[in-house]
Design a protein around this motif. Structure first.
Motif, PDB file in Angstrom:
ATOM      1  N   ASN A 157       0.837  -1.213   0.000  1.00  0.00           N
ATOM      2  CA  ASN A 157       0.000   0.000   0.000  1.00  0.00           C
ATOM      3  C   ASN A 157       0.867   1.257   0.000  1.00  0.00           C
ATOM      4  O   ASN A 157       0.569   2.228  -0.688  1.00  0.00           O
ATOM      5  N   ILE A 158       1.963   1.221   0.757  1.00  0.00           N
ATOM      6  CA  ILE A 158       2.875   2.378   0.778  1.00  0.00           C
ATOM      7  C   ILE A 158       3.455   2.603  -0.619  1.00  0.00           C
ATOM      8  O   ILE A 158       3.462   3.720  -1.137  1.00  0.00           O
ATOM      9  N   LEU A 159       3.934   1.511  -1.236  1.00  0.00           N
ATOM     10  CA  LEU A 159       4.572   1.648  -2.550  1.00  0.00           C
ATOM     11  C   LEU A 159       3.592   2.163  -3.599  1.00  0.00           C
ATOM     12  O   LEU A 159       3.925   3.036  -4.407  1.00  0.00           O
ATOM     13  N   LEU A 160       2.374   1.625  -3.593  1.00  0.00           N
ATOM     14  CA  LEU A 160       1.393   2.052  -4.595  1.00  0.00           C
ATOM     15  C   LEU A 160       0.903   3.478  -4.322  1.00  0.00           C
ATOM     16  O   LEU A 160       0.750   4.271  -5.255  1.00  0.00           O
ATOM     17  N   ALA A 161       0.663   3.791  -3.055  1.00  0.00           N
ATOM     18  CA  ALA A 161       0.211   5.151  -2.718  1.00  0.00           C
ATOM     19  C   ALA A 161       1.296   6.155  -3.068  1.00  0.00           C
ATOM     20  O   ALA A 161       1.021   7.218  -3.642  1.00  0.00           O
ATOM     21  N   ALA A 162       2.550   5.815  -2.749  1.00  0.00           N
ATOM     22  CA  ALA A 162       3.673   6.714  -3.072  1.00  0.00           C
ATOM     23  C   ALA A 162       3.723   6.955  -4.577  1.00  0.00           C
ATOM     24  O   ALA A 162       3.811   8.100  -5.039  1.00  0.00           O
ATOM     25  N   HIS A 163       3.628   5.884  -5.339  1.00  0.00           N
ATOM     26  CA  HIS A 163       3.680   6.003  -6.800  1.00  0.00           C
ATOM     27  C   HIS A 163       2.540   6.879  -7.317  1.00  0.00           C
ATOM     28  O   HIS A 163       2.738   7.726  -8.188  1.00  0.00           O
ATOM     29  N   SER A 164       1.360   6.691  -6.741  1.00  0.00           N
ATOM     30  CA  SER A 164       0.195   7.463  -7.214  1.00  0.00           C
ATOM     31  C   SER A 164       0.331   8.946  -6.891  1.00  0.00           C
ATOM     32  O   SER A 164      -0.353   9.779  -7.482  1.00  0.00           O
TER      33      SER A 164
END
Ligand code: FMN
Length: 225
Positions: A157-164
Motif C-alpha cells: 500500500n505504501i509503494l502504490l500510494a507513493a507512486h500514485s
C-alpha cells in the motif's frame, strides 16, 4: 346555486384536481431523475466518507506502472505526505484485522547511511529524503508468522500510494536475512517482539522505470496443479 353555476364549479374543481395530479407526478419524476438510488447513494457515501485524500491515478494504472525507484531528487517529502502514506499502509488487510504492523519513520541521514554496512543491497537508502521501516509486532499477530503477510500488505500500500502521488520507493528487505535483521535491530534499538520486515526509502524520482508486461499464462493453473 343554479345549474349553470354548478357546472362552472364542477369544471373548476376538475381542472384544479388535474393540475395537482400533474404537479405531483412531474415533481416525482424530476426527483427520480436527480436522486441516485439508495444503494448507489449509500455506496457513494461509503466510498467517499472519511478518505484522507485521493489521487488522479486510478488503481490499475498505479499497479501496472509502479516500478522500484532507487534514485531520488533533493525535493523534500512533507510530513503530511508521509502521514498519508502511513494512512494508506494502515488501510491494508491483516489477519483477523490485528493490524500487527509498526512503522519507524527515519529522516536522519546519519541513520540511513549506516544501513549499507549490514545490508548489501541498500546503497540507495542514504539517498532517500525519508524512509519507512515496516515492522511486525509478534505480540499482536493473529498466529505465529502472520506479521509477515500483514506487513507485506502494508508495504505494498505504501509503494502504490507513493507512486500514485508521484513519489518513488523500493522494498529493501531485512526479512528473512539474519544478519540484516540483527543490524537494523541494533541500529534502531528494536525490542525482541518487533520484527523488521523491510525499509522503504522514498523520494521524488530522478528516473522512472517503464512498464513491463510480466503476464505469464504458464503461471496459471486451473482447478488443480
Ligand atoms: C521481498 C522483496 C525484497 C526485496 N529486496 C530488495 C533489496 O534488498 N534491495 C533492493 O534494491 N531491492 C529489493 N527489492 C526490489 C526488487 O528488486 C524489485 O521489486 C524487483 O526487481 C522488481 O522490480 P520492480 O519493483 O521495479 O517491479 C525487493 C523486493 C521484494 C518484493
Amino acid at each position: 346555486m343554479n345549474h349553470k353555476k354548478r357546472n362552472v364549479f364542477r369544471r373548476t374543481v376538475k381542472v384544479f384536481c388535474f393540475t395537482c395530479v400533474c404537479l405531483l407526478f412531474g415533481s416525482s419524476l424530476a426527483f427520480a431523475a436527480t436522486e441516485p438510488s439508495t444503494a448507489a447513494s449509500s455506496k457513494g457515501t461509503i466510498v467517499k466518507a472519511g478518505i484522507p485524500a485521493t489521487s488522479d491515478m486510478d488503481v490499475l494504472t498505479a499497479i501496472f506502472t509502479r516500478r522500484s525507484v532507487r534514485k531520488y531528487s533533493d525535493k523534500p517529502v512533507s510530513d503530511a505526505t508521509i502521514k498519508l502514506l502511513l494512512q494508506a499502509a494502515m488501510a491494508a488487510p491483516s489477519a483477523k484485522n490485528t493490524q500487527s504492523w509498526e512503522f519507524i519513520v527515519i529522516r536522519d541521514k546519519k541513520t540511513l547511511e549506516q544501513i549499507p554496512s549490514f545490508h548489501p543491497f541498500s546503497k540507495h537508502v542514504p539517498g532517500a529524503q525519508v524512509a519507512i521501516v515496516v515492522c511486525g509486532n509478534t505480540k499482536l499477530e493473529a498466529a505465529p508468522g502472520h506479521w509477515i503477510p500483514d506487513g507485506s500488505n502494508a508495504s505494498m500500500n505504501i509503494l502504490l500510494a507513493a507512486h500514485s502521488l508521484g513519489l518513488g520507493g523500493v522494498w529493501t528487505t531485512f526479512y528473512p536475512y539474519a544478519d540484516r535483521t540483527a543490524g537494523i535491530r541494533k541500529l534502531l534499538n528494536l525490542p525482541d517482539h518487533i520484527m523488521p520486515l523491510n525499509i522503504i526509502p522514498l523520494g521524488y524520482p530522478v528516473e522512472k522505470g517503464t512498464y513491463q508486461d510480466r503476464f505469464n499464462p504458464a503461471k496459471i493453473h486451473n482447478e488443480t496443479w
